[in-house]
Design a protein around this motif. Structure first.
Motif, PDB file in Angstrom:
ATOM      1  N   PHE A  65       0.799  -1.387  -0.042  1.00 37.36           N
ATOM      2  CA  PHE A  65       0.138  -0.077  -0.100  1.00 37.36           C
ATOM      3  C   PHE A  65       0.765   1.393  -0.062  1.00 37.36           C
ATOM      4  O   PHE A  65       0.740   2.101  -0.800  1.00 37.36           O
ATOM      5  N   GLN A  68       2.791   1.418  -3.406  1.00 42.78           N
ATOM      6  CA  GLN A  68       1.921   1.987  -4.351  1.00 42.78           C
ATOM      7  C   GLN A  68       1.549   3.606  -4.189  1.00 42.78           C
ATOM      8  O   GLN A  68       1.361   4.206  -5.332  1.00 42.78           O
ATOM      9  N   THR A  69       0.986   3.970  -3.133  1.00 41.52           N
ATOM     10  CA  THR A  69       0.524   5.074  -2.874  1.00 41.52           C
ATOM     11  C   THR A  69       1.537   6.211  -3.022  1.00 41.52           C
ATOM     12  O   THR A  69       1.548   7.144  -3.590  1.00 41.52           O
ATOM     13  N   VAL A  72       2.017   6.856  -6.719  1.00 40.58           N
ATOM     14  CA  VAL A  72       0.781   7.694  -7.385  1.00 40.58           C
ATOM     15  C   VAL A  72       1.363   9.137  -6.982  1.00 40.58           C
ATOM     16  O   VAL A  72       1.179  10.295  -7.501  1.00 40.58           O
ATOM     17  N   GLN A  73       1.783   9.289  -5.731  1.00 37.18           N
ATOM     18  CA  GLN A  73       2.064  10.710  -5.015  1.00 37.18           C
ATOM     19  C   GLN A  73       3.354  11.204  -5.691  1.00 37.18           C
ATOM     20  O   GLN A  73       3.336  12.353  -5.999  1.00 37.18           O
ATOM     21  N   THR A  75       4.250  10.829  -8.975  1.00 39.04           N
ATOM     22  CA  THR A  75       3.508  11.151 -10.257  1.00 39.04           C
ATOM     23  C   THR A  75       3.079  12.607 -10.114  1.00 39.04           C
ATOM     24  O   THR A  75       2.964  13.484 -10.915  1.00 39.04           O
ATOM     25  N   ALA A  76       2.325  13.086  -8.912  1.00 38.80           N
ATOM     26  CA  ALA A  76       1.754  14.354  -8.734  1.00 38.80           C
ATOM     27  C   ALA A  76       3.028  15.148  -7.963  1.00 38.80           C
ATOM     28  O   ALA A  76       2.663  16.212  -7.752  1.00 38.80           O
ATOM     29  N   ALA A 145      -3.891   2.998   5.108  1.00 39.16           N
ATOM     30  CA  ALA A 145      -3.927   4.482   4.727  1.00 39.16           C
ATOM     31  C   ALA A 145      -3.629   5.435   5.847  1.00 39.16           C
ATOM     32  O   ALA A 145      -3.011   6.358   5.711  1.00 39.16           O
TER      33      ALA A 145
END
Lengths: 259, 259
Positions: A65, A68-69, A72-73, A75-76, A145
């Motif tokens: 988790f 992978q998170t 994502v972060q 890429t932002a 999370a």
């Protein structure tokens, strides 16, 4: 000395007051994140080394988790900010958002310092069992999370030691230079230690745990003595781990400050 | 009536007290998430429809972020919990963690109700401009992460209306059945409305915004009148949007309750 004296007066916006305000504000974030993790019981399947059935991945639900998170972060653009440090820095994808020019206040060597392995170990092996109830309610994704929120808040606070060290170095450059050159960690540690400030921080975070973690009702001040996270655990977290780990970051940064 | 009377007494653990306690606890989560979003300025590039340069994706940074993060959370089983509702439900990957048996307290038709489009619209177009400062500090990933926390907290609270409706239906089945059969939304709305309770909720969340959003110092009670999120915005959020949207969920659920 000329170059140092010059860097001493750079007008890059870094002030002691700004650093202090950020540290105090980050306490709220840490206390909120602990309270929110405590909504869920321990949920041990989140941490079982082979609970998930992910092809090609060997690890726990929380490891997958967080990894992978963070991707994502990334890429932002999260890790473009020098205050943010990934837990899984290898093979992070590049940012897909245009570059933002963060103020450059730190020595470039700061980038090489990341003690998140120690933060991870402290959080899961020491802190977590102290403040969550035993049990399993199935919310492994929400649990992971919430763990990530705690990890990132603690990591940011601890690595903020780089900014603390920079501002202290600029203020007292002549005191810091000799032990830096001598690689004298003990002297650096004593220069960085203010016992009365540390006691005040521990008291303040305990007060925040009481205030933010009470069951607030209309008409009265909440049920006394009942808090979502034990204030003693929060002050212990700071005294035993956050403050010492921050100093570790400060010393690592100072040792590279004259490179 | 026999079947209904029977279903009225199912021993599945759902009680009015449990529902109330959860709603009250969720207020804290919502207030925390707003305070944490307010750490960052508006950061408009997060919302620009074509700011990111993602091949094959047309949308804003926050849309991409929420979509990708929900996919990660789905693999960890988040949406197996009937209290969780995705904002981008199409093409979510399956859970890779073993199934947890959540208590089945809702009518199966509950699964078809998801008003997250309305939650998204309310959050970005109405609420957000009311409580964040203008400006741009580059933290678009952190901003999107904080937005997602707010969205998920609000979505959970609003869709909790399904459980609120179920517990009310069980308590007053004979009052609810006629308007359900007649598809009489107005009567259902008046059955679900308790003005004094709503006023108390609005006052309580404002008090929470004051208590959790103060700048807490040692020795005194914090700076009076200065809060990280305006308490009036939080009580307005509940009065204008959270409570009405929850009732919308309740009515949608009740209309399917006898199917």
């Amino acid at each position: 000395m000329a170059a140092n004296a010059e860097s001493n007066n750079v007008d890059d916006g870094l002030t002691l007051q700004m650093v202090r305000d950020s540290l105090i504000r980050q306490e709220d974030t840490i206390v909120f994140s602990l309270i929110e993790r405590a909504r869920f019981p321990f949920n041990s399947p989140t941490y079982h080394p082979s609970y998930g059935s992910v092809p090609g991945f060997c690890g726990s639900v929380v490891e997958l988790f967080v990894k992978q998170t963070e991707a994502v972060q990334a890429t932002a653009g999260r890790f473009e900010n020098p205050e943010e440090h990934p837990f899984f820095p290898d093979n992070l994808p590049p940012s897909l958002v245009p570059h933002y020019k963060y103020p450059e206040v730190l020595h470039p060597a700061a980038m090489s310092i990341n003690i998140n392995k120690a933060v991870w170990d402290m959080y899961f092996n020491k802190l977590l069992p102290l403040f969550v109830a035993p049990g399993d309610d199935g919310n492994y994704a929400s649990t992971a999370a919430r763990d990530l929120e705690c990890l990132q808040a603690l990591s940011r606070r601890i690595h903020y030691g780089k900014l603390v060290a920079e501002v202290k170095f600029r203020d007292e450059q002549k005191d810091y230079e000799p032990p830096i050159r001598a690689r004298d960690r003990d002297t650096l540690l004593s220069l960085l230690t203010f016992a009365d400030v540390e006691e005040a921080v521990k008291k303040r975070v305990a007060k925040k745990a009481m205030t933010f973690g009470q069951d607030l009702k209309l008409g009265d001040g909440g049920e006394k003595g009942k808090y979502k996270v034990d204030p003693a655990v929060v002050s212990g977290l700071y005294g035993d781990w956050v403050i010492p780990l921050t100093k570790e970051v400060e010393i690592e940064y100072l040792l590279r400050r004259l490179d």
